[in-house]
Design a protein around this motif. Structure first.
Motif, PDB file in Angstrom:
ATOM      1  N   GLU A 279       0.821  -1.219   0.000  1.00 30.86           N
ATOM      2  CA  GLU A 279       0.000   0.000   0.000  1.00 30.86           C
ATOM      3  C   GLU A 279       0.853   1.267   0.000  1.00 30.86           C
ATOM      4  O   GLU A 279       0.417   2.332  -0.448  1.00 30.86           O
ATOM      5  N   ASP A 280       2.116   1.157   0.449  1.00 35.97           N
ATOM      6  CA  ASP A 280       2.993   2.327   0.463  1.00 35.97           C
ATOM      7  C   ASP A 280       3.488   2.715  -0.933  1.00 35.97           C
ATOM      8  O   ASP A 280       4.028   3.808  -1.117  1.00 35.97           O
ATOM      9  N   LYS A 281       3.313   1.834  -1.900  1.00 38.18           N
ATOM     10  CA  LYS A 281       3.661   2.194  -3.283  1.00 38.18           C
ATOM     11  C   LYS A 281       2.840   3.397  -3.739  1.00 38.18           C
ATOM     12  O   LYS A 281       3.326   4.247  -4.500  1.00 38.18           O
ATOM     13  N   ALA A 282       1.601   3.501  -3.246  1.00 35.33           N
ATOM     14  CA  ALA A 282       0.732   4.614  -3.627  1.00 35.33           C
ATOM     15  C   ALA A 282       1.311   5.959  -3.197  1.00 35.33           C
ATOM     16  O   ALA A 282       1.074   6.985  -3.851  1.00 35.33           O
ATOM     17  N   LYS A 283       2.091   5.964  -2.108  1.00 34.64           N
ATOM     18  CA  LYS A 283       2.703   7.213  -1.656  1.00 34.64           C
ATOM     19  C   LYS A 283       3.790   7.672  -2.637  1.00 34.64           C
ATOM     20  O   LYS A 283       4.000   8.870  -2.829  1.00 34.64           O
TER      21      LYS A 283
END
Length: 492
Positions: A279-283
């Motif tokens: 989910e941190d890829k979205a950042k």
């Protein structure tokens, strides 16, 4: 084992393409396995001296036989991010490596013939006797010729050569002058079709062919590309030579350096992530949009292209991918530099035309830091190459959870397996999209499937991302393959 790599590049100190990455990455992998590895390179005036630690004189008076005399050289030694490298600097009016560029001079054939001769002379007079000499591409194709025709008779009778071909398109076409300069004086002998004579020009010598004929083993940088070069057109005229030497020809897939290309440790991206924290890829996607002034629209995926803009890379399809992504309500980011003036002008025109579009950004040039952010922030990457010996971008993108959309050639076929149609891998092992033709509909079909999955089946898209991240395209497996080849040729 004691291994000496002789090459025209080693990243990051000398890098014009993937060759430099391979020389560095493979050397480090071999060292972690306990082998002694040294690298011999030209000392270019334009290389990145800031990446060399402890540069010092290693051999001040190397006299290299050249024509009827000798050229005085100095050999410097230093560590490039832990790799021990020797740099050969000739002192002559030819200024072979003081040109402000690595390649592209009219006398490249003589420049690298001299480098090959100097590297062998340095091994001889410094009493270095490696188990294996590993040389790369046409620039060092003369190394095995010199070893077995000259240096074998001066005490280097027990050395073995692996010759790795990264690009068959550039073969080092030269003439009789190279024979005179390097001491390979018997023109009738070397102009024999079974030795160095070019397969199509009886008045030319082919340095790459010489490497194939004389080396103990020859490989290219993926199994499928080895098949293409042998049986198809990707050998660029050397197919018959490869057929005659097929008993010593193979393909070994390149790896990527996980200390550099790994979102878990990447210092160039704002938020590190892994399969467990995807989910941190979205950042990083948000950071990429902020940096490139793209519209922050959660309904749009980002498609990217990273690489050279030239015919090999399928530049006409790269161009079409930009507009098809926009047509499918996606965003597009391009990072690349053109190798020809016409292509450069074409893409600068497109950049000006699209400059005010908030869904596209064309970055013409190369920026290593930005490339990391694009890999981390994009959802998909297009790799529509006309030919691709191995390809690193698709392997990097898989590691970063960016789904590759590739043309089915060379190493792309060895690493990307179509989600919908690959019959050789079960659904849980598929990791991207593949198309085969070089026309617009073929590219559109693959992009359509990828963008459609992202938009309408997000859970399935995430599953595909994770399946791609499961693949290990580090240097671990290629390292074993190269070790096996070294051991084989040592005991032949």
């Amino acid at each position: 084992m004691y291994i000496v790599q002789i090459a025209s590049e080693c990243a990051p100190v000398i890098k014009a393409g993937g060759l430099g990455d391979v020389v560095y990455g493979l050397s480090r992998e071999l060292e972690t396995r306990g082998h002694c590895v040294e690298i011999i390179l030209p000392m270019y005036d334009c290389m990145r001296y800031d990446h060399i630690w402890g540069l010092h004189d290693a051999y001040r008076d190397l006299w290299v036989p050249w024509y009827d005399g000798k050229v005085h050289c100095s050999v410097y030694c230093g560590w490039v991010h832990g790799r021990l490298c020797f740099f050969i600097q000739p002192h002559s009016s030819d200024n072979f490596f003081n040109r402000g560029h690595y390649y592209g001079a009219k006398d490249d054939d003589m420049r690298f013939a001299f480098f090959s001769k100097a590297a062998m002379e340095f091994l001889l007079v410094s009493n270095k006797r490696p188990d294996v000499i590993h040389c790369h591409d046409w620039q060092t194709g003369l190394v095995p010729v010199l070893l077995y025709e000259i240096y074998k008779w001066h005490g280097m009778w027990n050395q073995r050569v692996l010759y790795t071909i990264h690009n068959f398109k550039h073969q080092g076409i030269t003439g009789m002058e190279t024979l005179r300069a390097t001491g390979l004086n018997n023109a009738a002998y070397y102009f024999d079709y079974e030795r160095l004579r070019d397969n199509f020009n009886p008045f030319a010598l082919n340095l790459m062919k010489g490497g194939i004929v004389y080396a103990n083993h020859v490989n290219t940088v993926s199994p499928h590309h080895a098949w293409e070069a042998h049986h198809g057109n990707e050998g660029y005229g050397l197919g018959h030579t490869l057929h005659m030497k097929q008993y010593k020809f193979s393909g070994i897939l390149n790896g990527i350096d996980w200390e550099i290309w790994n979102p878990e440790v990447d210092r160039y991206i704002p938020v590190k992530y892994s399969k467990e924290t995807l989910e941190d890829k979205a950042k990083n996607k948000k950071a990429l949009r902020d940096r490139l002034l793209l519209r922050d629209d959660p309904e749009k995926p980002i498609v990217c292209y990273i690489g050279r803009l030239d015919d090999q890379k399928g530049v006409h399809l790269v161009h079409h991918a930009i507009y098809y992504a926009l047509h499918r309500e996606a965003q597009f980011v391009l990072l690349g530099s053109a190798t020809e003036a016409a292509i450069n002008s074409w893409f600068w025109h497109e950049k000006h035309f699209l400059n005010d579009n908030p869904d596209v950004h064309l970055e013409l040039g190369f920026n290593e830091e930005l490339s990391h952010l694009i890999y981390a922030g994009a959802d998909m990457i297009v790799v529509p190459s006309n030919f691709e010996p191995c390809g690193l971008t698709q392997m990097i993108s898989l590691k970063y959870g960016t789904v590759p959309i590739v043309r089915g050639v060379g190493g792309l076929l060895d690493t990307v397996f179509d989600r919908d149609y690959d019959e050789n891998h079960p659904p849980e092992e598929r990791n991207g999209y593949v198309f085969y033709q070089t026309d617009h509909p073929a590219l559109e079909s693959a992009m359509d499937r990828a963008i459609g999955l992202w938009k309408y089946y997000p859970e399935e898209f995430e599953k595909l991302v994770l399946q791609g991240m499961n693949y290990n395209y580090s240097w671990a497996n290629p390292g074993t393959d190269y070790e096996n080849v070294y051991e084989y040729i040592r005991h032949k």
